[in-house]
Design a protein around this motif. Structure first.
Motif, mmCIF file in Angstrom:
data_model
loop_
_atom_site.group_PDB
_atom_site.id
_atom_site.type_symbol
_atom_site.label_atom_id
_atom_site.label_comp_id
_atom_site.label_asym_id
_atom_site.label_seq_id
_atom_site.Cartn_x
_atom_site.Cartn_y
_atom_site.Cartn_z
ATOM 1 N N GLY A 169 0.819 -1.203 0.000
ATOM 2 C CA GLY A 169 0.000 0.000 0.000
ATOM 3 C C GLY A 169 0.854 1.254 0.000
ATOM 4 N N THR A 170 0.212 2.395 -0.190
ATOM 5 C CA THR A 170 0.891 3.682 -0.284
ATOM 6 C C THR A 170 1.589 4.076 1.010
ATOM 7 O OG1 THR A 170 -0.614 4.453 -1.975
ATOM 8 C CG2 THR A 170 0.527 6.143 -0.735
ATOM 9 N N TYR A 171 0.983 3.712 2.128
ATOM 10 C CA TYR A 171 1.503 4.137 3.431
ATOM 11 C C TYR A 171 2.529 3.127 3.928
ATOM 12 C CZ TYR A 171 -2.713 6.749 2.657
ATOM 13 O OH TYR A 171 -3.685 7.535 2.082
ATOM 14 N N SER A 172 3.649 3.039 3.205
ATOM 15 C CA SER A 172 4.710 2.086 3.528
ATOM 16 C C SER A 172 6.059 2.651 3.084
ATOM 17 C CB SER A 172 4.457 0.759 2.811
ATOM 18 O OG SER A 172 4.551 0.925 1.401
ATOM 19 N N LEU A 173 7.107 2.128 3.673
ATOM 20 C CA LEU A 173 8.452 2.515 3.214
ATOM 21 C C LEU A 173 8.711 2.019 1.800
ATOM 22 C CD1 LEU A 173 10.808 2.100 6.300
ATOM 23 C CD2 LEU A 173 10.086 4.184 5.164
ATOM 24 N N ASP A 174 8.156 0.859 1.453
ATOM 25 C CA ASP A 174 8.320 0.358 0.091
ATOM 26 C C ASP A 174 7.815 1.379 -0.921
ATOM 27 O OD1 ASP A 174 9.453 -2.028 0.898
ATOM 28 O OD2 ASP A 174 7.614 -3.203 0.659
ATOM 29 N N ALA A 175 6.643 1.954 -0.690
ATOM 30 C CA ALA A 175 6.093 2.943 -1.618
ATOM 31 C C ALA A 175 6.954 4.198 -1.648
ATOM 32 C CB ALA A 175 4.656 3.307 -1.214
ATOM 33 N N LEU A 176 7.472 4.578 -0.498
ATOM 34 C CA LEU A 176 8.319 5.768 -0.424
ATOM 35 C C LEU A 176 9.643 5.554 -1.164
ATOM 36 C CD1 LEU A 176 8.541 8.608 0.891
ATOM 37 C CD2 LEU A 176 9.709 7.489 2.803
ATOM 38 N N ILE A 177 10.240 4.396 -0.984
ATOM 39 C CA ILE A 177 11.550 4.108 -1.574
ATOM 40 C C ILE A 177 11.436 3.720 -3.054
ATOM 41 C CG2 ILE A 177 13.534 2.528 -1.504
ATOM 42 C CD1 ILE A 177 13.053 2.391 1.571
ATOM 43 N N PHE A 178 10.509 2.793 -3.346
ATOM 44 C CA PHE A 178 10.442 2.227 -4.678
ATOM 45 C C PHE A 178 9.426 2.907 -5.580
ATOM 46 C CE2 PHE A 178 11.751 -1.292 -1.824
ATOM 47 C CZ PHE A 178 13.066 -1.361 -2.258
ATOM 48 N N GLY A 179 8.681 3.834 -5.028
ATOM 49 C CA GLY A 179 7.774 4.640 -5.845
ATOM 50 C C GLY A 179 6.516 3.921 -6.231
ATOM 51 N N ARG A 180 5.649 4.656 -6.857
ATOM 52 C CA ARG A 180 4.360 4.100 -7.281
ATOM 53 C C ARG A 180 4.479 3.456 -8.638
ATOM 54 N NH1 ARG A 180 -0.515 6.414 -5.128
ATOM 55 N NH2 ARG A 180 -0.133 7.979 -3.602
#
Length: 180
Positions: A169-180
């Motif tokens: 989901g958007t609210y994660s470090l994965d989304a922050l680091i790896f983008g949408r």
């Protein structure tokens, strides 16, 4: 025997990935993370945070009482250490949403093995309601508690698979680091 089976599955997957190049891209693309926002993103955050917290609560006591837990399962301490560490570390990674797919897989393996132990021990899928059992027929390890079943491990597997397939989901470090 279980160890050889797990090792065999890992080796087979590894060999298949390299011997059949067309398998790897299809497998990886089907597991590519999505980062839904809004209500679906909040639902995934709640699922990740709740499940991660539960695995912290399950992993920490197992890690601090490792020998006792291994003896109760009649398993090597090293395998119990891997399982407890995957619950503790995976729980933290699920909460923050970092390397989410990789965090779910070792915990999923532990839960599948827990189901195997329960099924081979002839425990029911859903135990009879503890309030319906006469007092002299079941008392939990501390005198109270629910009768053993494998429904909880099954539900953990379902939730882990949902997170692995849907992504963090958007609210994660994965989304922050790896983008949408």
């Amino acid at each position: 025997m279980i160890y050889q089976f797990g090792l065999g599955v890992a080796i087979a997957f590894f060999l298949a990935a390299f011997n059949y190049p067309q398998l790897s891209p299809h497998l990886l693309s089907s597991l590519s993370p999505v980062y839904p926002d809004g209500l679906p993103g909040l639902a995934l955050l709640l699922l990740r945070f709740s499940l991660g917290g539960l695995f912290l609560l399950h992993g920490y006591p197992k890690l601090t009482h490792l020998r006792q837990w291994a003896e109760s399962l009649k398993m090597p301490v090293s395998l119990c250490l891997l399982s407890a560490a995957s619950m503790l570390g995976g729980g933290i990674f699920l909460i923050i949403g970092f390397l989410t797919l990789l965090a779910t897989l070792p915990i999923l393996g532990s839960m599948i093995y827990a189901i195997y132990l329960d099924v081979s021990g002839r425990k029911p899928f859903v135990a009879q309601d503890p309030y319906l059992i006469p007092e002299d027929q079941y008392k939990g390890p501390l005198g109270t508690g629910e009768p053993p079943s494998w429904e909880k491990a099954f539900m953990y597997c379902v939730m882990l698979i949902a997170i692995a397939v849907l992504g963090p989901g958007t609210y994660s470090l994965d989304a922050l680091i790896f983008g949408r």
